[in-house]
Every structure is written in structure tokens, then in C-alpha cells.
Design a protein around this motif. Sequence first.
Motif, PDB file in Angstrom:
ATOM      1  N   ALA B 144       0.741  -1.127  -0.016  1.00  0.00           N
ATOM      2  CA  ALA B 144      -0.006   0.049  -0.031  1.00  0.00           C
ATOM      3  C   ALA B 144       0.942   1.291   0.033  1.00  0.00           C
ATOM      4  CB  ALA B 144      -0.759  -0.026   1.149  1.00  0.00           C
ATOM      5  N   ARG B 147      -2.689   5.524   0.319  1.00  0.00           N
ATOM      6  CA  ARG B 147      -3.412   6.753  -0.726  1.00  0.00           C
ATOM      7  C   ARG B 147      -4.944   6.865  -0.697  1.00  0.00           C
ATOM      8  NH1 ARG B 147      -1.418   6.275  -6.081  1.00  0.00           N
ATOM      9  NH2 ARG B 147      -3.057   7.983  -6.358  1.00  0.00           N
ATOM     10  N   ALA B 148      -5.638   5.926   0.069  1.00  0.00           N
ATOM     11  CA  ALA B 148      -7.210   5.502  -0.207  1.00  0.00           C
ATOM     12  C   ALA B 148      -7.903   6.744   0.243  1.00  0.00           C
ATOM     13  CB  ALA B 148      -7.303   4.137   0.661  1.00  0.00           C
ATOM     14  N   SER B 149      -7.122   7.623   1.138  1.00  0.00           N
ATOM     15  CA  SER B 149      -8.013   8.590   1.584  1.00  0.00           C
ATOM     16  C   SER B 149      -8.078   9.743   0.571  1.00  0.00           C
ATOM     17  CB  SER B 149      -7.506   9.325   3.014  1.00  0.00           C
ATOM     18  OG  SER B 149      -6.156   9.942   2.666  1.00  0.00           O
ATOM     19  N   GLU B 217      -6.293  -0.990  -1.024  1.00  0.00           N
ATOM     20  CA  GLU B 217      -6.240   0.173  -1.368  1.00  0.00           C
ATOM     21  C   GLU B 217      -6.526   0.096  -3.028  1.00  0.00           C
ATOM     22  OE1 GLU B 217      -2.631   3.290  -0.282  1.00  0.00           O
ATOM     23  OE2 GLU B 217      -2.083   1.925  -2.197  1.00  0.00           O
ATOM     24  N   GLU B 218      -5.522  -0.767  -3.654  1.00  0.00           N
ATOM     25  CA  GLU B 218      -5.861  -0.830  -5.281  1.00  0.00           C
ATOM     26  C   GLU B 218      -7.499  -0.749  -5.707  1.00  0.00           C
ATOM     27  OE1 GLU B 218      -3.718  -3.875  -7.663  1.00  0.00           O
ATOM     28  OE2 GLU B 218      -5.612  -4.691  -7.528  1.00  0.00           O
ATOM     29  N   GLY B 253      -5.627  -0.304   4.827  1.00  0.00           N
ATOM     30  CA  GLY B 253      -5.618  -0.200   3.602  1.00  0.00           C
ATOM     31  C   GLY B 253      -6.879   0.637   3.036  1.00  0.00           C
ATOM     32  N   SER B 254      -8.047   0.454   3.628  1.00  0.00           N
ATOM     33  CA  SER B 254      -9.185   1.260   3.024  1.00  0.00           C
ATOM     34  C   SER B 254      -9.494   2.823   3.393  1.00  0.00           C
ATOM     35  CB  SER B 254     -10.576   0.330   3.185  1.00  0.00           C
ATOM     36  OG  SER B 254     -10.700   0.578   4.602  1.00  0.00           O
TER      37      SER B 254
END
Lengths: 352, 352
Positions: B144, B147-149, B217-218, B253-254
Motif C-alpha cells: 500500500a 493513498r485510499a483517503s 487500496e488498489e 488499506g481502505s
Amino acid sequence: MNAQPSRVAVLAHDLFPGRAKTATGVIRYADYDVAAVLDRANPGTRVSDHISIPDDRDAPVVESMADALELGDVDALVVGIAPIGGGFDESWRDDVEYALREGIDVIAGLHYFLGEDEDFSSLAEEHGATIHDVRKPHPDLTVAEGRASEVDADVVLTVGTDCSVGKMTVSLELTRAAQERGVDAAFIPTGQTGIMIAGWGNPIDRVVSDFTAGAVEEMILEKGDDHDVLFVEGQGSIIHPAYSAVTCGILHGSMPDAMVLCHVAGRDAIHGYEDTAIPSPETYVDLYEDLAAPVHPGEVVAGAVNTSAIDADEEARATLDEFGSSIGGPAADPIRFDADEVLDALLGDRGR
Amino acid sequence: MNAQPSRVAVLAHDLFPGRAKTATGVIRYADYDVAAVLDRANPGTRVSDHISIPDDRDAPVVESMADALELGDVDALVVGIAPIGGGFDESWRDDVEYALREGIDVIAGLHYFLGEDEDFSSLAEEHGATIHDVRKPHPDLTVAEGRASEVDADVVLTVGTDCSVGKMTVSLELTRAAQERGVDAAFIPTGQTGIMIAGWGNPIDRVVSDFTAGAVEEMILEKGDDHDVLFVEGQGSIIHPAYSAVTCGILHGSMPDAMVLCHVAGRDAIHGYEDTAIPSPETYVDLYEDLAAPVHPGEVVAGAVNTSAIDADEEARATLDEFGSSIGGPAADPIRFDADEVLDALLGDRGR
């Protein structure tokens, strides 16, 4: 990796020593001798020109595998660099092939498995060499049963504020210091360098995520009734944006009775994730203890800080005192000073 | 699994419905039609004899793949059972081979990959069928980046007190209810059943542990700018002795903005790990929020409780009220009642 070599060369081109964690770990802690370090950026120097090391662990730095063999035989080449992503750099190929052609084993901890490289595997077969990819998990791993707390040994886990803060080093130093006090202590390796040093172990960051805790538990159950104390090498950090899953699996899979919080003086954000600030030591203590408690209660008993960025010993000691006050226990830099107080706190009556 | 089937048979021998989570999930939520359920223990019955289901999702229960095809064509056989350990039961082989011989695709979510079974793969090739092993991660996963945010959508994650407490069901019900209010909501699948229902997704419990957060995250980065709200299917529980690593990786990750805590009424220990008591809802709220905060702050905004073990509606509502009081927000059983209050709390002004 079931057989330990006796004398090795360590490949660390261009990244020695600062970014060659595996090489420096092997040089400092492995039971086998290091005959030479391969670093084309520094031929003609010695390991002691780059890192502080006991005389009996010093070794020459040479340019290539061929040069290493001119200094004497070795029975393995260790790939001592673990780049981000775990890839293989093609500029290392000549040295690896040279070793295999001489019938010398190759030990690597990359995500890229050398044994699955056709050129390497056919050279190994032709010349009777073995390739040990220590980051390849064995195929029989499964889910944890929640049984690590059943073993006779006390389990001590090193936990971190971040990656690369010295969890392996602290685990190895504490194991050695405990053994010197006559305590039957063992080191439980969970990463590629620890596995290379110990000659066994599960590479936890490479197992199927469902089996993370199970792969740790398996090692605790295997060793836990044969020793008094197990020092488990932690990984990552419970707040690491990428690697916290590995950390959490090790925490619940090993069911530690005590934890040692490891940190590097001066670091204030997660390395490579500068948006993620490093919270206070107190916050880490609460996070690790609160998360452990429902599965198996364990306390953060002591701390360890890498103070190498601080010049004056006095200032380094002040940093350790401050860290210790924050977590409510002693804090040590076992490389710079010693681990006595931390060991006292961990071993209690056992190690006096 | 990139192509969605239009009409399927679902294999659920001997375990339907109580231990056939994948089968019931597919029957309840998939966009494609279920032509028949294969259950040799209950031939001649209908799905509605076993679970509460809308009429348009009812289907006959038959003994074998051959019997299913007598009722009409299907374009895929879904293996609707996911036993502990994810193995393949040899008693299912005849049905799978029958399907492949008829050129019918097979969709499975087992740890045992049917596509690597030589008999299955050669039958598939011979008869032009495709085997979709949805639990096989794609090979390009990596760590990861935190960057998910950054995505436009609000991210809502379902988290659990244990495994099998309804995290996928709640995520799907909330997605559907939000869409019915005109909100552009999407479901992010993280497990084999969710992937079968949605027709895409990463099986997080099967990825390399280092890539757990990265695989989530992807998906967030792929979908997050195309929708207003993402409902992420959680896995396991942060205190699960075996699976907490997966839970922790999905949490970081999320990077959820809000969480929904899911529970099953009456459960007081982790299923299969009876030594691990389920702590209070307040404890879970603190654990999830405190662990999320250093990476991305997110609150447990609401709860969801499976009250199916409680007979009287009044008592079920009292249970929901009590759970809601504990966590400081509304709690719903979206299958028994509805998700309105929970959705109000999650969507704020967006969904009125």
C-alpha cells in the motif's frame, strides 16, 4: 534453509552498509564466518571501516565473487540486500552465476525466488549447488489455533513504532544477553535476515494473509517447550499504512507475555509515508496492549531506542530516560550501551 | 472472474443453508439468476423452504448437475460452499466434471484452485469451458502507498466482533438501500462470496501478507473517484486469534471515514476459539477507532446485529437499542427490519 553454512561471502553492492540490513545483520549475528563482503563501490576497504564491529567479525570488502574466492573457500554466497519490493537486480547476476558454477550454495531472501530462475536453477543442478530462497514459505502453513500461550516458555515480542527500528537486532541482543546470564533463551525469526542468521524460520511477510498468525504460532509451538524464554522478532508497526497486517498477525499469533517497544531516535513520521506521523510512545503502549488483551494479555515492559543519530552519550542516555518514562519501564540502546536493565525487567527473578 | 454469468446452478451439498454462506449470498444478492441449488440432502424442496427469500429469487433444490440441466440451460456452476481450510471435497467432483463436459463454466472460491486440478483443466480445455478461481489473487499486487483517503468517495467499512457476523450482507444491504435513495454507492468486495456476487475484486485473505493493505487500496483507488460512497466488505475481527491480520490490513488499506460494527446476537466467544471471549461493543469501538486514527481517523458511526436467533420482534428491537446505546449510534438488523436509521447516520445530508 535447513543446513547452516560455515563460511560465506555476502553480496551488498552499492548499498553497504546503510541500506544493506541483511548484510549487516548476518555479519553481526550469524554463527557462521563472513569471509568477504562483495561491494563494487568499496573494494579494498574492510567492514570495520563502515560499521562498528568486534574484531573477530571484521572482513575484507571485495569487488566480485571471483575476488572473494581468491581469499579462500566459502560454502555459500548470501544475497545481503533486500530492496523495497524484493526484486533481483540484474547487476548481481554475474556473481550469483559465478558462485553456482563453483558449486557454492546461494542463500537469498528476496520476493523474487532465485530457485525459479531457469538460468540459476540449471547452473545449480549442473554444479551440485543448492539455492535457498528463505522467503519462500513452506507449503503446509494453515490458520492459527490460538494456542501459543500453552507453551512453557515466556514469550517476549519486539514491537515497533515503524519498520527498520531495530526489532531484529534487539531480539538477538536480548537473546544473547539472556544466554550469557545462563537463561535458556531462543530467538524466533520472522523475516528473511533473521532466518538467514538463525538458519530456520517462517518468512511471515510472505505467507498467505489468512495464515499470518498461524505461521508464527507454528514456530512458538515448535520451540516453546524446549526453552525458558523466546524472543520473537517483530515486524513492521501496528500503525504502518502498508505492513500493519503482518504486525497484527504476529501479535496475536505469538501471544506475548511481554513486549519491548523499539524506536529510532529522531524519527517523527513513518519512513516512506510522511503523512503518517509517529504518535507518542504512550499511544503505542496503549495500542499494542489493548489489541493484545482480548486474545492474550501482555504488557509493554521495556523499550529500546537506536540512538546512533545522537553524538553525545549523555544526550543519548537522556533520550533513553525520556523514552523509558513515557512507557513506564526501562529503555536501552543495546548496541551503544547494554541491555541490562531491560533484561532485568523482562526476566524478573529468572535472570539474576 | 471478469465476465458475469447470466444463469447459474449453485453447488451446496449437505451444508445448505446453514453452512453454505457463499450459496446463500449468491442466491440473495447476485445480479444473475440462480436456476437450481445442488444439495443431495434435500432434493425436491425449494430454496424458500430453507431460507426467507423474495419470490423472484426462489429456486428448486436438485440432486445433481444433470438434474439441474433438465430444468434448463445454465452458463455456470458456482461452488457455493467454503469449508474451513478451503479444501475441495471429492464428493463434488462428478458435478464439476459434468458441468465442464457440457461446456459450462465453473466458478469457485476455494483455497484449492480447480484450475490447477489436471482433470478439471483438461476437461475445461477440451469442452471450451472456463474455470474461475476467484480466490486467486492477480499477480501484480504490491504494498500500500497510504493513498485510499485521496479518493472523492466517502469510504464506509463494515467491521466485526467476529467472523461470520454479516459484514458482507450489511455492506450489500447498505449499498442497495443507498442506491434506492439515489446515492451513487458501490460495493467493494474483499472475499470470495463478495467477488462472486460483484463479479470482480481481490480476495484479501489469500494475498501475500505484505500486500494485504495494498490489495484493498488498489480497489479503493480504482473505484473511489467514480462514486459518492464506497461500502467496503470487512473480514474477520480485529481480535480474531487467526484472522486479525486480514482485518487490520483492510482497516489501514481502505482508510475508512466511517465504520459499521457488525455482531450476531447471542454470541459471546469467538467462533471456534471459545477461550477468546467477545468483549463489550464499547471495547470494539475503541479498538477500531484507536487503531485507525494514526493512519486515517474514522469513527464507528453505527451498528448492525443479526437477530435471527431471537424469536420476538420486540425483543430483537430491544437488542438493537441496547447495542446502539453501547456504541453511541443507531443499530439495525437490515435483513429482519431495515437499514434506514443506520443509513441516515452514514449518509448525513447526502441521502435525505
